[in-house]
Write a protein that holds these residues in place. Structure first.
Motif, PDB file in Angstrom:
ATOM      1  N   SER A  75       0.912  -1.539   0.257  1.00  0.00           N
ATOM      2  CA  SER A  75      -0.149  -0.042   0.330  1.00  0.00           C
ATOM      3  C   SER A  75       0.597   0.435  -0.257  1.00  0.00           C
ATOM      4  N   GLU A  76       2.055   1.210   0.582  1.00  0.00           N
ATOM      5  CA  GLU A  76       2.971   2.524   0.315  1.00  0.00           C
ATOM      6  C   GLU A  76       3.866   2.177  -0.590  1.00  0.00           C
ATOM      7  N   PHE A  77       3.674   0.971  -0.832  1.00  0.00           N
ATOM      8  CA  PHE A  77       4.173   1.465  -2.871  1.00  0.00           C
ATOM      9  C   PHE A  77       3.407   1.924  -3.273  1.00  0.00           C
ATOM     10  N   ILE A  78       1.950   1.680  -3.856  1.00  0.00           N
ATOM     11  CA  ILE A  78       1.034   2.267  -4.517  1.00  0.00           C
ATOM     12  C   ILE A  78       0.698   3.718  -4.124  1.00  0.00           C
ATOM     13  N   LEU A  79       1.353   4.148  -2.775  1.00  0.00           N
ATOM     14  CA  LEU A  79       0.888   5.683  -2.525  1.00  0.00           C
ATOM     15  C   LEU A  79       2.283   7.219  -3.206  1.00  0.00           C
ATOM     16  N   ASP A  80       2.983   5.666  -3.620  1.00  0.00           N
ATOM     17  CA  ASP A  80       4.193   5.822  -3.297  1.00  0.00           C
ATOM     18  C   ASP A  80       4.429   6.667  -5.501  1.00  0.00           C
ATOM     19  N   ILE A  81       3.452   5.597  -6.391  1.00  0.00           N
ATOM     20  CA  ILE A  81       3.541   5.759  -7.388  1.00  0.00           C
ATOM     21  C   ILE A  81       2.652   7.001  -8.073  1.00  0.00           C
ATOM     22  N   SER A  82       1.323   6.954  -6.944  1.00  0.00           N
ATOM     23  CA  SER A  82       0.742   8.378  -7.116  1.00  0.00           C
ATOM     24  C   SER A  82       0.821   9.603  -6.696  1.00  0.00           C
ATOM     25  N   ARG A  83       2.027   9.861  -5.496  1.00  0.00           N
ATOM     26  CA  ARG A  83       2.414  10.953  -5.213  1.00  0.00           C
ATOM     27  C   ARG A  83       3.291  12.315  -5.280  1.00  0.00           C
ATOM     28  N   PRO A  84       3.044  13.159  -6.267  1.00  0.00           N
ATOM     29  CA  PRO A  84       4.165  13.909  -6.776  1.00  0.00           C
ATOM     30  C   PRO A  84       5.495  13.938  -6.065  1.00  0.00           C
ATOM     31  N   ILE A  85       5.741  14.098  -7.364  1.00  0.00           N
ATOM     32  CA  ILE A  85       7.773  14.574  -7.070  1.00  0.00           C
ATOM     33  C   ILE A  85       7.888  15.803  -8.301  1.00  0.00           C
ATOM     34  N   SER A  86       8.891  16.489  -7.357  1.00  0.00           N
ATOM     35  CA  SER A  86       9.033  17.743  -8.747  1.00  0.00           C
ATOM     36  C   SER A  86      10.564  16.728  -9.493  1.00  0.00           C
ATOM     37  N   ASP A  87      10.936  17.891 -10.710  1.00  0.00           N
ATOM     38  CA  ASP A  87      11.571  17.456 -11.585  1.00  0.00           C
ATOM     39  C   ASP A  87      12.820  17.362 -10.705  1.00  0.00           C
ATOM     40  N   ASP A  88      13.542  17.860 -10.283  1.00  0.00           N
ATOM     41  CA  ASP A  88      14.519  18.316  -8.552  1.00  0.00           C
ATOM     42  C   ASP A  88      15.026  16.950  -8.401  1.00  0.00           C
ATOM     43  N   ASN A  89      13.930  16.323  -7.783  1.00  0.00           N
ATOM     44  CA  ASN A  89      13.694  14.919  -7.197  1.00  0.00           C
ATOM     45  C   ASN A  89      14.085  13.890  -7.758  1.00  0.00           C
ATOM     46  N   GLN A  90      13.578  13.206  -8.810  1.00  0.00           N
ATOM     47  CA  GLN A  90      12.889  12.682  -9.735  1.00  0.00           C
ATOM     48  C   GLN A  90      14.174  11.263  -9.877  1.00  0.00           C
ATOM     49  N   LEU A  91      15.396  11.372 -10.036  1.00  0.00           N
ATOM     50  CA  LEU A  91      16.728  10.789  -9.950  1.00  0.00           C
ATOM     51  C   LEU A  91      16.290   9.778  -8.707  1.00  0.00           C
ATOM     52  N   LEU A  92      16.582  10.493  -7.614  1.00  0.00           N
ATOM     53  CA  LEU A  92      16.344  10.505  -7.031  1.00  0.00           C
ATOM     54  C   LEU A  92      15.342   9.344  -5.919  1.00  0.00           C
ATOM     55  N   GLU A  93      14.041   9.974  -6.113  1.00  0.00           N
ATOM     56  CA  GLU A  93      12.771   8.769  -5.320  1.00  0.00           C
ATOM     57  C   GLU A  93      12.380   8.745  -6.256  1.00  0.00           C
ATOM     58  N   TYR A  94      12.755   8.340  -7.219  1.00  0.00           N
ATOM     59  CA  TYR A  94      11.475   7.367  -8.040  1.00  0.00           C
ATOM     60  C   TYR A  94      12.920   5.124  -7.988  1.00  0.00           C
ATOM     61  N   ILE A  95      13.821   5.591  -7.646  1.00  0.00           N
ATOM     62  CA  ILE A  95      14.742   4.952  -7.186  1.00  0.00           C
ATOM     63  C   ILE A  95      13.804   3.320  -6.458  1.00  0.00           C
ATOM     64  N   PRO A  96      13.167   3.451  -5.606  1.00  0.00           N
ATOM     65  CA  PRO A  96      12.568   2.511  -5.343  1.00  0.00           C
ATOM     66  C   PRO A  96      11.313   1.938  -5.791  1.00  0.00           C
ATOM     67  N   THR A  97      10.607   2.736  -6.371  1.00  0.00           N
ATOM     68  CA  THR A  97       9.910   2.086  -7.742  1.00  0.00           C
ATOM     69  C   THR A  97      10.549   1.370  -8.163  1.00  0.00           C
ATOM     70  N   GLN A  98      11.027   1.410  -9.358  1.00  0.00           N
ATOM     71  CA  GLN A  98      12.305   1.346 -10.069  1.00  0.00           C
ATOM     72  C   GLN A  98      12.843  -0.242  -9.609  1.00  0.00           C
ATOM     73  N   ILE A  99      13.093  -0.322  -8.601  1.00  0.00           N
ATOM     74  CA  ILE A  99      13.781  -1.727  -8.306  1.00  0.00           C
ATOM     75  C   ILE A  99      13.130  -2.548  -8.071  1.00  0.00           C
ATOM     76  N   MET A 100      11.755  -2.107  -7.328  1.00  0.00           N
ATOM     77  CA  MET A 100      10.685  -3.166  -7.085  1.00  0.00           C
ATOM     78  C   MET A 100       9.748  -3.142  -8.616  1.00  0.00           C
ATOM     79  N   SER A 101       9.508  -2.155  -9.444  1.00  0.00           N
ATOM     80  CA  SER A 101       9.171  -2.520 -11.137  1.00  0.00           C
ATOM     81  C   SER A 101      10.466  -3.775 -11.664  1.00  0.00           C
ATOM     82  N   GLU A 102      11.197  -3.905 -11.405  1.00  0.00           N
ATOM     83  CA  GLU A 102      12.468  -4.720 -12.330  1.00  0.00           C
ATOM     84  C   GLU A 102      12.417  -6.240 -11.551  1.00  0.00           C
TER      85      GLU A 102
END
Length: 390
Positions: free
Chosen positions: A310-337
């Motif tokens: 459920s926390e993973f799903i919340l992270d999917i929809s949470r808005p993230i600024s362009d400046d933080n995307q490289l770092l903040e997308y890492i957990p969901t990218q790892i889970m997807s892979e």
């Protein structure tokens, strides 16, 4: 002593009592004051108080650990200073908090204390429910210890912190990416579907005449998943890796690309290959019987994993600024892979921009066929469109 289904606000407790099918006669008055009433169609069903208490206690033991087992409160004594309560410092809950969390009614704590089964203390038994006020309970989902890992799953926050700032690709001494992810494997099998909805959509805005001509000349390529040379960092895929991002309906796909009134868009319609293996993360899917602790099929480990998902799903929809995307997308990218590595073709999740039932689909590979496309113009905020000619 008996108790009736109208003594409790919790619907599942009511249903439990009714399921026993012990009906009260018309003259019976329950200890909570309720009585059968033909006019108001009130029908009393009964359950032994001690039997119900034992049932509730079993649920608590399934999901909470007492201080006598985990010892976190006593361990905190060496850390706290002054008058600070070590049990509060350790984040422990009293029985009122536990009952509020599990049953939505903190007064059930008093019911449990008053009606608990006999405890043979001289015979060596422990009275774990001596008082409702003691902060002695720790939720199993958030308890980890080296020698007891049945429920001790790293929560999503811990996982994110580690993969962003410590161990991203390999296991380290005090954190294992592999071990954390493997905890999800059994759960994923329980929420897997085959042959999902066959028709899917993908859309893109048309900003120029050149883009329009490219789409018209090769719509299957231009509206399918992005070629790897153009794949940018995304919430689920890092730069250079291309996943397909689709939706089940046109309204959702148009909202996902943030369409505005007067935008010209191209909407592609695709059909999925047969026998795909898809994980279904949608909210309705998460209401499985094995996640219901009133069910005989309840699985405590899956219940804990669902909290993390459920926390993973919340992270999917949470808005993230362009400046933080490289770092903040890492957990969901790892889970997807990881999901891809386990042989799944993709996953479904609820759309955060179309909350009236929109469904998104992430596909790892090109396991779909192009059907058709249409150029459209957005004419109102409900994503009503008009079809444009060639």
């Amino acid at each position: 002593m008996m108790v009736c289904n109208y003594c409790f606000d919790n619907e599942k407790i009511q249903n439990l009592i009714v399921s026993l099918d012990i009906q009260a006669d018309d003259s019976y008055v329950c200890t909570c004051g309720m009585q059968n009433d033909e006019v108001e169609e009130i029908k009393l069903y009964l359950m032994d108080k001690e039997e119900l208490t034992k049932f509730l206690i079993d649920i608590i033991h399934e999901l909470y650990i007492h201080e006598n087992t985990h010892g976190m409160g006593m361990s905190a004594r060496s850390i706290v200073e002054g008058d600070e309560d070590p049990f509060e410092f350790a984040g422990l809950s009293d029985l009122y908090d536990v009952c509020e969390s599990l049953f939505g009614d903190n007064l059930l704590a008093d019911f449990i204390i008053e009606n608990k089964p006999y405890v043979d203390i001289p015979g060596g038994e422990e009275d774990l429910f001596e008082s409702a006020y003691y902060r002695v309970w720790q939720h199993r989902c958030f308890f980890e210890r080296d020698d007891e890992d049945e429920f001790g799953l790293s929560n999503w926050e811990v996982f994110c912190k580690n993969v962003k700032h410590k161990a991203r690709y390999f296991d380290h001494g005090d954190f294992s990416v592999t071990k954390t992810l493997e905890n999800f494997s059994e759960f994923f099998e329980q929420i897997t579907i085959k042959n999902p909805n066959n028709v899917i959509y993908r859309a893109r805005k048309i900003y120029s005449e050149e883009e329009k001509n490219d789409i018209i000349s090769n719509p299957s390529k231009e509206l399918g998943k992005v070629p790897i040379e153009y794949a940018k960092t995304n919430r689920f895929s890092p730069i250079g890796i291309s996943y397909g991002y689709f939706a089940y309906d046109e309204e959702t796909v148009l909202k996902e690309i943030r369409s505005q009134i007067n935008d010209e868009v191209a909407v592609g319609k695709f059909s999925l290959e047969s026998d795909l293996k898809i994980i279904d993360f949608r909210r309705n899917t998460m209401k499985k019987e094995f996640l219901d602790y009133f069910s005989d099929n309840f699985n405590g480990k899956f219940y804990c994993i669902e909290h993390i998902i459920s926390e993973f799903i919340l992270d999917i929809s949470r808005p993230i600024s362009d400046d933080n995307q490289l770092l903040e997308y890492i957990p969901t990218q790892i889970m997807s892979e990881y999901i891809w590595s386990k042989g799944y073709d993709g996953f479904l999740f609820d759309s955060s921009v179309n909350t009236s039932g929109g469904t998104n689909l992430v596909l790892f590979e090109e396991k779909y066929k192009f059907v058709e496309f249409k150029r459209k113009k957005i004419i109102d905020i409900s994503m009503t469109t008009e079809v444009l000619g060639d």
